[in-house]
Motif scaffolding. Structure first.
Motif, PDB file in Angstrom:
ATOM      1  N   CYS A   5      -0.915 -11.774   6.554  1.00  0.00           N
ATOM      2  CA  CYS A   5      -0.501 -11.583   7.951  1.00  0.00           C
ATOM      3  C   CYS A   5      -1.670 -11.616   8.921  1.00  0.00           C
ATOM      4  O   CYS A   5      -1.469 -11.620  10.130  1.00  0.00           O
TER       5      CYS A   5
ATOM      6  N   CYS B   1      -1.677  -4.406   1.868  1.00  0.00           N
ATOM      7  CA  CYS B   1      -1.775  -4.397   3.330  1.00  0.00           C
ATOM      8  C   CYS B   1      -0.776  -3.409   3.908  1.00  0.00           C
ATOM      9  O   CYS B   1       0.398  -3.411   3.548  1.00  0.00           O
TER      10      CYS B   1
ATOM     11  N   CYS C 112       2.026  -5.632   5.986  1.00  0.00           N
ATOM     12  CA  CYS C 112       2.998  -6.551   5.377  1.00  0.00           C
ATOM     13  C   CYS C 112       3.186  -6.305   3.879  1.00  0.00           C
ATOM     14  O   CYS C 112       4.041  -6.924   3.256  1.00  0.00           O
TER      15      CYS C 112
ATOM     16  N   CYS D 200      -6.211  -9.557   6.054  1.00  0.00           N
ATOM     17  CA  CYS D 200      -5.130  -9.737   5.094  1.00  0.00           C
ATOM     18  C   CYS D 200      -4.804 -11.229   5.043  1.00  0.00           C
ATOM     19  O   CYS D 200      -4.576 -11.843   6.078  1.00  0.00           O
TER      20      CYS D 200
HETATM   21 ZN   LIG Z   1      -0.834  -8.134   5.756  1.00  0.00          ZN
END
Ligand SMILES: [Zn+2]
Length: 140
Positions: free
Chosen positions: A30, A11, A14, A27
């Motif tokens: 997050c 991602c 994050c 994701c």
């Molecule tokens: Zn993420």
């Protein structure tokens, strides 16, 4: 011989590793929905079916994990094999949830629900009658 699905993705917000396999799969860490998409499901189904036809189980005799796609496939092999040899007649989603909950996810706890969602997405595909490329033997 085995069919690998070589794919890695982290991602961009994050850094969590996951596979954005369908449209709008966020994701799992997050919740961000990224542009990146990868058509993982059909390839994973092919790999699972391939092993099953050749060796009778989803888990092949040897499996080199070279990417995130392969890592998740390995989890799917053991999950689907365990499901086939289950004793209680429970549904797949329920079985898969408790099977994956028993695994040690370390600091990648977000992957548990992600792999569960992938497994639930794949399961009906495995039960489908063989795809056209598999029926060539029937029609010559
Ligand atoms: Zn993420």
């Amino acid at each position: 011989m085995t069919l690998h699905v070589v794919y890695d993705h982290a991602c961009e917000h994050c850094g969590a590793f996951y596979i954005p396999y369908d449209r709008e799969v966020p994701c799992p860490n997050c919740g961000a929905v990224e542009e990146e998409r990868f058509d993982y499901i059909p390839q994973a189904v092919q790999s699972l079916r391939f092993n099953k036809r050749r060796g009778g189980t989803y888990m092949p005799p040897a499996w080199w994990v070279g990417s995130l796609g392969d890592h998740i496939l390995r989890l799917l092999f053991s999950l689907f094999d365990a499901y086939e040899s289950r004793e209680a007649n429970e549904g797949f989603a329920e079985f898969a949830a408790s099977y994956l909950a028993d695994m040690n996810w370390g600091d990648q706890g977000y992957l548990e629900k992600h792999v569960l969602a992938i497994a639930i997405r794949i399961q009906p595909e495995l039960d489908r009658p063989d795809q056209p490329e598999d029926s060539r033997t029937i029609w010559g």
